[in-house]
Scaffold this active site. Sequence first.
Site, PDB file in Angstrom:
ATOM      1  N   GLU A  77       0.782  -1.229   0.000  1.00 36.42           N
ATOM      2  CA  GLU A  77       0.000   0.000   0.000  1.00 36.42           C
ATOM      3  C   GLU A  77       0.820   1.288   0.000  1.00 36.42           C
ATOM      4  OE1 GLU A  77      -3.486   0.162  -0.122  1.00 36.42           O
ATOM      5  OE2 GLU A  77      -3.129  -1.934  -0.635  1.00 36.42           O
ATOM      6  N   SER A 338     -37.593 -37.443  40.552  1.00 38.72           N
ATOM      7  CA  SER A 338     -37.814 -37.459  42.006  1.00 38.72           C
ATOM      8  C   SER A 338     -37.427 -36.168  42.710  1.00 38.72           C
ATOM      9  CB  SER A 338     -37.026 -38.621  42.630  1.00 38.72           C
ATOM     10  OG  SER A 338     -37.536 -39.860  42.187  1.00 38.72           O
TER      11      SER A 338
END
Length: 709
Positions: A77, A338
């Site tokens: 770049e 239970s």
Amino acid sequence: MRRAAVAVACLLGSAAVWAVPGFGEVKAAYRTSDTVVLDRHGAVLQRVRTDPRQRRLDWVPLHEVSPAFRHALLLSEDKRFHEHSGVDWPAVGAAAWGNLWSSRTRGASTVTMQLAGLIDEGLATPHGGRSVGAKLGQARVAWQLERGWSKDQILEAYLNLVAFRGEVVGIGALSATLFRKLPSGLDAVESAVAAALIRAPNARPHDVAQRACRVLAAQGRGAACETLSAYTQQVLAGRHGDVLDADAQLAPHAARRVVAGAAPGATLRTTLDAGIQRHARDTLRRQLVELRERHVEDGAVIVIDNRSGEVLAWVGSSGTLSQAADVDGVLAPRQAGSTLKPFLYGLALEARWLTAASLLDDSPVGLSTAAGLYLPQNYDHRFKGPVTLRTALGASLNVPAVRTLVLVTPERFAQRLRALGMNLPRNGDYYGYSLALGSAEVTLADLANAYRALANGGATAPLRLRPGDVSPSSRPVMDPGASFIVADILADREARVPTFGLDNALSPRYWAAVKTGTSKDMRDNWCVGFTRRYTVGVWVGNAGGEPMRDVSGVTGAAPVWRAVMDELERQAERTPTSTPPRGVVMRRVRFEAAVEPSRDEWFLAGTELEEVSAATALARASARINSPADRSVIALDPDIPPHAQQLAVTAVTGTPASWSWRLDGQRIGTAGRELRWTLRLGAHRLELVDAKGRVVESARFEVRGAQPR
């Protein structure tokens, strides 16, 4: 060209007074696409994406970015980044005069100029390409940035703000999403591919590979280009999320609850404790790995502070071990097994129908229901004969629980469960007698909070997941004395012996009240219990509902419960031994025929027993009204003669002949045989009375309709 340069320089000079944000301002304004969830101490628990438009992670300092990537970026770049003052004049001169700074000469746009477009939307590159005016605007701001910022600050801001591919913005998100690593770990090939994406974020993999190859060639790494096209194709097609550290993603299910409506970048604190959360999660996973051959892959854990109701751990699933990791096992309703029995016996105790020393008949029983004959069985398919309520609950015997529910009635029990916060979608009669064995579906969160109510003397209050949540004051649901006695039974090791033996995960060295449960066909396995300070609930099973193989409460969920509770108690301060609430007394009880050894037992005041006869106790415990059903409504038929419209008043077989019926306060006959009563309009109360005139059970019913002709 010299004239253009002079003109641009004049333009830049005249704009020097224009303000640009400082580096600190840009960094402070940066927001991730995540909402960060913290624990009670400020440690990061979870990141939840709340911005669907862009994927941005935390700001990455320049020193945490791989040197290989920084080098590749500048080669691609801005080769003269460290020499120019914002505009690369040699690169501008290389462009064709007729197409000055056009979109075809991307190389003339420096990193600083691109950053200008990233921090000022008005200078961003339009879809149609850059105009000369836009280029001059970028150059003007770039010149100012170079005067006010350091080169490192410019490069750091650029790396965090630049878009790479699709929704991915910033080097942190790119590294995590495409390469599954931190920015500091990017190598030369990965860096070349990443740098190439800046030029054309949405280009085809082949084109990206060609650009990356030029970057590698400029570094003398051209040999890597041979496999670069295939590698790039694989990288760009293989995005599967961006979690870098699974250990840092501790509470995905709890996080989803607290981030609803939160803004991206927000930070939210919870009541969770990262250390407890991690220990609970890891403990659950270790147990599930051991149970894998028994077809168990899912589980959930919740840890609650008894006093405040704050949730300290919320483990919704087993994570990668599960095929349904997104399903929150803490909130998924499943059959309770239970684990509901303590609340059933608590209701019978506070109504003074039973005591902890009452004898219940653990023998085969058949109960008529609308669906046919209901034949409850114990877990081991064996029967113990006469047992006390303490043993029946501690050993989790099914038949005594069902007999107790006949006494309590399913609807009354369902109302109690709702009052404790369990969202039963249907009335008690829908579940019938199977409600005693946990046929109703509940969530782990609601079930654990109900056990917390037991720990708090029968008072319940909502759970808290956020420190700022204002929780309603607790409200009493259960009798404190009955809650104390139930908790004492659940902490009694000897009471569990008939089913579980002495050596099991339910018997820690500290005081703890705990209960297990397994639903029909072993689809759900629970263990819920509490100490003086904490309540811990654990569920294991399969999110899809498939049954487990040979997994009980003691072998499935209980080891997780024990390990989590051990860690909590290891860190907790010693708590004083609890004292019984007012109205609870202890008496020495002796059982005739040596049904159970003599012992000291807790009673609600007024229900004390010193000697228990098996014959009397069993008769009283099993006494019940068969007909009419409690709260029933009977309609008169005007076409049937009055004498033919009668109600059968019956008790169960074995009811003593000395007992009698009392209707609306008047004796109407003995209970040893069936009684026919001619229907009469109005509301009525039927009572079953023992030989001493004490009401054993009652039923309310109403007769409606027109008088017969």
